[in-house]
Design a protein around this motif. Structure first.
Motif, PDB file in Angstrom:
ATOM      1  N   GLN A 160      44.835  26.466  18.643  1.00  0.00           N
ATOM      2  CA  GLN A 160      43.784  25.824  18.604  1.00  0.00           C
ATOM      3  C   GLN A 160      43.155  26.543  18.089  1.00  0.00           C
ATOM      4  OE1 GLN A 160      41.665  23.229  20.688  1.00  0.00           O
ATOM      5  NE2 GLN A 160      42.918  23.031  22.974  1.00  0.00           N
ATOM      6  N   TRP A 161      41.591  26.111  18.342  1.00  0.00           N
ATOM      7  CA  TRP A 161      40.760  27.409  17.379  1.00  0.00           C
ATOM      8  C   TRP A 161      40.930  28.366  17.589  1.00  0.00           C
ATOM      9  CZ3 TRP A 161      38.230  25.995  21.063  1.00  0.00           C
ATOM     10  CH2 TRP A 161      37.038  26.050  21.575  1.00  0.00           C
ATOM     11  N   ALA A 162      40.281  28.239  19.057  1.00  0.00           N
ATOM     12  CA  ALA A 162      40.076  29.965  20.172  1.00  0.00           C
ATOM     13  C   ALA A 162      41.093  30.402  20.266  1.00  0.00           C
ATOM     14  CB  ALA A 162      39.587  29.906  21.420  1.00  0.00           C
ATOM     15  N   GLU A 163      42.245  30.585  20.086  1.00  0.00           N
ATOM     16  CA  GLU A 163      43.576  30.568  20.403  1.00  0.00           C
ATOM     17  C   GLU A 163      44.528  31.340  18.945  1.00  0.00           C
ATOM     18  OE1 GLU A 163      44.386  27.691  23.844  1.00  0.00           O
ATOM     19  OE2 GLU A 163      45.809  27.644  22.111  1.00  0.00           O
ATOM     20  N   GLU A 164      43.519  31.310  17.404  1.00  0.00           N
ATOM     21  CA  GLU A 164      43.792  31.740  16.586  1.00  0.00           C
ATOM     22  C   GLU A 164      43.637  32.190  15.731  1.00  0.00           C
ATOM     23  OE1 GLU A 164      45.570  27.696  15.231  1.00  0.00           O
ATOM     24  OE2 GLU A 164      44.302  27.609  14.157  1.00  0.00           O
ATOM     25  N   ASP A 165      44.141  32.792  14.628  1.00  0.00           N
ATOM     26  CA  ASP A 165      43.299  34.038  13.139  1.00  0.00           C
ATOM     27  C   ASP A 165      43.899  33.295  12.042  1.00  0.00           C
ATOM     28  OD1 ASP A 165      43.042  36.487  15.654  1.00  0.00           O
ATOM     29  OD2 ASP A 165      41.857  36.663  13.785  1.00  0.00           O
ATOM     30  N   GLY A 166      42.300  33.573  11.401  1.00  0.00           N
ATOM     31  CA  GLY A 166      42.879  32.407   9.955  1.00  0.00           C
ATOM     32  C   GLY A 166      41.655  32.267   9.900  1.00  0.00           C
ATOM     33  N   THR A 167      41.521  31.658   8.668  1.00  0.00           N
ATOM     34  CA  THR A 167      40.192  31.294   8.047  1.00  0.00           C
ATOM     35  C   THR A 167      40.241  29.464   7.495  1.00  0.00           C
ATOM     36  OG1 THR A 167      41.444  31.592   5.387  1.00  0.00           O
ATOM     37  CG2 THR A 167      40.780  33.737   6.097  1.00  0.00           C
ATOM     38  N   MET A 168      38.367  29.506   7.286  1.00  0.00           N
ATOM     39  CA  MET A 168      38.202  28.052   7.309  1.00  0.00           C
ATOM     40  C   MET A 168      36.931  28.393   5.572  1.00  0.00           C
ATOM     41  SD  MET A 168      39.572  26.691   9.458  1.00  0.00           S
ATOM     42  CE  MET A 168      38.502  24.938   9.849  1.00  0.00           C
ATOM     43  N   THR A 169      37.452  27.272   4.572  1.00  0.00           N
ATOM     44  CA  THR A 169      36.583  27.466   3.373  1.00  0.00           C
ATOM     45  C   THR A 169      35.639  26.208   4.209  1.00  0.00           C
ATOM     46  OG1 THR A 169      38.104  27.988   2.169  1.00  0.00           O
ATOM     47  CG2 THR A 169      35.463  26.750   1.221  1.00  0.00           C
ATOM     48  N   ASN A 170      34.117  26.229   4.710  1.00  0.00           N
ATOM     49  CA  ASN A 170      33.069  25.144   4.507  1.00  0.00           C
ATOM     50  C   ASN A 170      32.717  24.400   3.505  1.00  0.00           C
ATOM     51  OD1 ASN A 170      31.320  26.330   3.684  1.00  0.00           O
ATOM     52  ND2 ASN A 170      30.023  26.957   5.434  1.00  0.00           N
ATOM     53  N   LEU A 171      31.946  23.308   3.768  1.00  0.00           N
ATOM     54  CA  LEU A 171      31.616  22.909   2.703  1.00  0.00           C
ATOM     55  C   LEU A 171      30.758  23.545   1.626  1.00  0.00           C
ATOM     56  CD1 LEU A 171      28.091  20.576   4.200  1.00  0.00           C
ATOM     57  CD2 LEU A 171      28.173  23.734   4.611  1.00  0.00           C
ATOM     58  N   GLU A 172      29.975  24.819   1.916  1.00  0.00           N
ATOM     59  CA  GLU A 172      29.550  25.374   0.868  1.00  0.00           C
ATOM     60  C   GLU A 172      30.525  25.868  -0.074  1.00  0.00           C
ATOM     61  OE1 GLU A 172      27.968  27.486   3.832  1.00  0.00           O
ATOM     62  OE2 GLU A 172      25.978  27.329   2.758  1.00  0.00           O
ATOM     63  N   GLY A 173      31.924  26.551   0.500  1.00  0.00           N
ATOM     64  CA  GLY A 173      32.979  26.904  -0.353  1.00  0.00           C
ATOM     65  C   GLY A 173      32.970  28.521  -0.265  1.00  0.00           C
ATOM     66  N   ARG A 174      31.831  27.766   0.712  1.00  0.00           N
ATOM     67  CA  ARG A 174      31.847  29.799   1.812  1.00  0.00           C
ATOM     68  C   ARG A 174      33.634  30.031   2.718  1.00  0.00           C
ATOM     69  NH1 ARG A 174      27.298  32.570   4.032  1.00  0.00           N
ATOM     70  NH2 ARG A 174      26.425  30.497   3.081  1.00  0.00           N
ATOM     71  N   ILE A 175      34.456  31.199   2.833  1.00  0.00           N
ATOM     72  CA  ILE A 175      35.243  31.085   3.288  1.00  0.00           C
ATOM     73  C   ILE A 175      34.912  32.166   4.302  1.00  0.00           C
ATOM     74  CG2 ILE A 175      37.123  32.771   3.281  1.00  0.00           C
ATOM     75  CD1 ILE A 175      36.319  30.849   0.701  1.00  0.00           C
ATOM     76  N   ILE A 176      34.969  32.169   5.547  1.00  0.00           N
ATOM     77  CA  ILE A 176      34.882  32.090   6.856  1.00  0.00           C
ATOM     78  C   ILE A 176      36.254  32.403   7.713  1.00  0.00           C
ATOM     79  CG2 ILE A 176      33.126  31.149   7.036  1.00  0.00           C
ATOM     80  CD1 ILE A 176      33.985  29.142   8.932  1.00  0.00           C
ATOM     81  N   ARG A 177      35.857  33.671   8.260  1.00  0.00           N
ATOM     82  CA  ARG A 177      37.127  33.520   9.970  1.00  0.00           C
ATOM     83  C   ARG A 177      37.072  33.159  11.459  1.00  0.00           C
ATOM     84  NH1 ARG A 177      40.500  36.059  11.490  1.00  0.00           N
ATOM     85  NH2 ARG A 177      40.713  38.470  11.360  1.00  0.00           N
TER      86      ARG A 177
END
Ligand code: MGD
Ligand code: MGD
Ligand code: SF4
Ligand code: MO
Length: 733
Positions: free
Chosen positions: A470-487
């Motif tokens: 789960q989240w705290a155990e992995e790397d990746g990217t997400m795209t939030n409600l603003e279309g902003r790509i985050i790590r």
């Protein structure tokens, strides 16, 4: 093939180190700092981190998110169903060989579409991309869809129709702060995204917050207390409210003529379509006084830059989208925004408030039945050719479009339907509409494989359960409600044998003959996804982990730059110059009110509306396992007005029996005067007898295939005997 022992999926504990990451839950993706205990996997300390969306704040779910890391029933080893109906713990090779073998046998007997995939909007971009590629190439099935169909599909379809692109909010959240008016349609962000509310402080001060909801929610109270307006329209009548607002704008000449002439097409048809919704007629259909409608139309118009205002925004939430006319309803909202000249102008705008953590990115990279990465259509020959070239395959091997979620679920285990389903990131027996029928379909499958962190109600029905990180155990990217790509960044190692989904997909692909097409390294998959998205609407090709890690604020589209050119800065506000439609103009689309599919009628005399409470997330699979949250909201409940309760002989704390054309449920009564007297509200976070989705309608929107979660006709009675709380909790623990 590598064995799991050789494959460390997450870095070990980072002694004394802190990971800068984001919350596991909703699309606001509040920034968190996770600090691991040196030398230990747990506990992990959570702190809010300064970020433009949350400004350091977290809600109660965010603060307590690390509890899920140590859920006492966390799945830490693959599980295989035994002959007596239980599970046995298995090694990875055992479990993966079994799944791949069964998949091959079923496909040999019944064709490639014998196997289907169901994804989730909580998966990272890398996982969502890998899952779509896995379905099309490793399984060769056209049958993949995901829970975003339940969430964002109506808003996405409407934005694509009108604006040529679906970017969620087409502006950074902080832009809201300067507006004179914000019209919130069926969103309760005061509860569903508490740190969002900071961005409404300015508009509240200026008396410009307007909220449309049949309940006087926390968000509606923000409007009322800020001298704004709460419109408590009849459930399902939102379209009429919007048609009437546009009627008033055009009748009073409040529209932005210059903008309409320059940037918009379709006004004439729309003008005709709203002609019949004069305010008094709308009052009769919605219960909103005609004068209030006039007041709101004028307030919005005064805020429009064309009339010297500071700007206005229209935001939609699931309350107006999760309807069989949800797409049209969002188009009615966009029509209003276009008439007032709000879209593609700094300081004003329209946007749907995206739901799941990666609800935005999850719908861009190929989990949707009709899409390829980069928001490309799977039926478009050029899109197929481009993606095939990145994948190194012949375009002909990429299957055609599948079917949307509700149709997919209802076809499982039927004569011509899929015989196997792989589930990644959804608890469909709790969250899908008409859930009793969904459970029957899952039981009819030859093979159900569920990847999850915890034994969700859906996992408990599986033949094989595969434990994921789960989240705290992995790397990746997400795209939030603003279309902003985050790590997303790993802070701790995974427990036991839990593995990243990227690893699982690669290992399964290897057993199906194409392991070389997949990697378990998040950055490698991101770079490939970025190339696959190049030239598409959701172009990520200019984005790299290095840029994100350097702290750049990147919003898509962000195309790769030519050698020697400086890097593309990303696009926080698309549409400022033009719309990505063939003409470059936005399209107003004439829509008509049809109303909910289910009629309130004698015997079923009340509207049931569904939604959320602050403490629980979705199907509750994660948050029901957090003590503090479960204590605050321990069981299913139904909210109703005392006058309605009296009619049914119900009192505070009594157990109500609810029935619709789909099924029955029970829930404890909570009395409140903050709801219409013809409406009851039930959150959908619980399983078992208290599951709201045993009641909901699986009729879908003809354009988006969104189910009508939000309005159902319901029959209510007092339950004959008081049920124990445990039956209403219905948690599979
Ligand atoms: N605490 C919490 N936060 C969450 C989530 C969660 O599960 N829990 N989930 C996340 C996700 S995936 C999503 S999609 C978002 C959803 O966020 P929201 O859209 O804010 O959430 P909902 O509570 O589903 O629906 C919003 C409102 O719609 C109203 N409503 C019901 N019927 C109607 C109607 O006919 N017309 C109108 N105008 N309103 C109606 C309900 O009363 C409710 O207040 O929240 C995200 N954040
Ligand atoms: N009545 C009613 N029903 C609704 C709604 C409503 O408003 N009313 N809203 C709808 C909406 S908007 C949504 S978004 C859906 C959501 O409903 P679901 O699709 O059921 O979403 P979750 O409960 O978040 O389920 C996610 C599951 O995936 C697991 N999980 C988390 N991260 C990962 C991961 O990285 N990999 C894998 N494999 N698993 C993971 C979690 O433990 C959990 O079991 O519900 C819909 N249902
Ligand atoms: S608002 Fe959403 S992202 Fe922020 S802390 Fe709460 S659940 Fe997490
Ligand atoms: Mo959602």
């Amino acid at each position: 093939m590598t064995t799991p022992q050789q494959d460390a999926v997450a870095p070990g504990p980072l002694p004394g180190a802190a990971a800068a990451t984001h919350c596991p839950y909703c699309a606001l993706q509040c920034a968190q700092t996770l600090t691991a205990t040196p030398g230990e996997r747990l506990p992990v300390a959570v702190a809010g981190r300064e970020f433009p969306t949350n400004r350091g704040g977290l809600c109660q779910k965010g603060w307590t998110s690390a509890e899920v890391l140590r859920a006492s029933d966390r799945i830490t080893t693959p599980l295989i169903r035994t002959a007596d109906g239980g599970f046995r713990e298995a090694g990875w090779d055992d479990a993966l060989d079994l799944v791949a073998g069964r998949v091959r046998d079923l496909q040999a007997e019944s064709g490639d579409d014998a196997v289907a995939v169901f994804g989730g909007g909580g998966l990272t971009n890398e996982k969502a991309y890998a899952l779509g590629k896995f379905a099309r190439l490793a399984l060769g099935t056209r049958l993949i869809d995901y829970n975003g169909r339940f969430c964002m599909s109506s808003a996405a379809a409407a934005s694509n129709r009108a604006l040529g692109m679906d970017r969620g909010l087409a502006f950074p959240l902080a832009d809201l702060g300067g507006a004179d008016a914000v019209l919130v349609l069926g969103s309760n962000m005061g509860v569903t995204m508490p740190p969002f509310v900071q961005h409404l402080a300015g508009v509240r001060e200026r008396g410009g917050l307007v909220v449309l909801d049949p309940r006087e929610t926390v968000t509606a109270k923000l409007a009322r207390d800020g001298a704004g307006v709460h419109l408590a329209a009849v459930p399902g009548s939102d379209m009429v409210v919007l048609l009437a607002l546009l009627h008033i704008v055009l009748a009073e000449g409040l529209q932005d003529d210059a903008y309409l002439a320059d940037r918009v097409e379709g006004l004439d048809d729309v003008r005709r379509s709203v002609a019949q919704w004069w305010p008094e007629r709308a009052e009769a259909a919605t219960g909103v006084p005609a004068d209030t409608l006039r007041e709101v139309a004028r307030l919005l118009a005064a805020a429009s830059p064309s009339r010297g205002g500071r700007g206005a925004y229209i935001l939609t939430g699931r309350g107006v989208e999760q309807m069989a006319q949800g797409t049209d309803c969002v188009n009615a909202a966009i029509n209003l925004a276009l008439a007032l000249g709000l879209i593609g102008r700094e300081g004003s705008g329209y946007g749907p408030v995206t739901g799941q953590g990666n609800g935005q990115g999850g719908r861009e990279h190929g989990q949707k039945s009709d899409q390829l990465p980069g928001y490309r259509m799977i039926t478009d020959p050029a899109a197929r050719a481009h993606v095939a070239s990145v994948w190194g395959v012949d375009p002909a091997v990429i299957p055609g479009p599948g079917v949307p979620a509700v149709q997919l679920l209802s076809s499982l285990g039927t004569a011509d339907g899929p015989r196997a389903l792989l589930v990644h990131g959804s608890n469909v027996v709790v969250s899908a509409p008409n859930a009793t029928a969904v459970e029957e379909r899952l039981r009819a499958l030859d093979l159900l494989v569920v990847c999850d962190l915890v034994p969700s109600e859906t996992a408990m029905l599986a033949d094989v359960v595969l434990p994921v990180t789960q989240w705290a155990e992995e790397d990746g990217t997400m795209t939030n409600l603003e279309g902003r790509i985050i790590r997303r960044r790993a802070a701790v190692a995974a427990p036991g044998e839990a593995r990243s989904e990227l690893w699982i997909l690669r290992e399964l692909a290897a057993r199906l003959g194409c392991g070389a097409l997949f990697s378990d390294d998040a950055e490698t998959m991101f770079d490939e996804m970025a190339r696959a998205s190049a030239g598409g609407k959701a172009d990520y090709s200019g984005i790299t982990y290095a840029r994100l890690d350097a702290g750049e604020e990147l919003f898509w589209p962000c195309p790769a730059s030519a050698p020697g050119e400086s890097a593309h800065p990303g696009t926080p506000r698309p549409f400022l110059e033009s719309f990505p439609t063939p003409s470059g103009r936005a399209r107003m689309i004439a829509v008509a009110h049809r109303g909910p599919a289910d009629d309130v009628r004698p015997g079923m005399a009340t509207y049931l509306v569904t939604g959320r409470v602050l403490q629980h997330y979705q199907s509750g699979a994660q948050t029901r396992r957090v003590k503090e949250l479960a204590q605050a909201q321990p069981e299913a409940f139904v909210e109703m007005h005392p006058l309605l309760a009296e009619r049914y002989g119900l009192t505070e704390g009594a157990v109500a029996f609810l029935a619709t054309a789909r099924g029955e449920a029970m829930a404890r009564v909570r009395l409140t005067t903050d709801i219409r007297t013809d409406t009851v509200f039930m959150p959908f976070h619980w399983a078992g007898a208290g599951s709201a989705n045993r009641l909901t309608n699986d009729v879908t929107d003809p354009t988006s295939s969104m189910p009508e979660f939000k309005v159902t006709a319901v029959e209510i009675r007092a339950a004959h005997r008081l049920r124990p709380a445990s039956e209403l909790e219905g948690a599979a623990r």
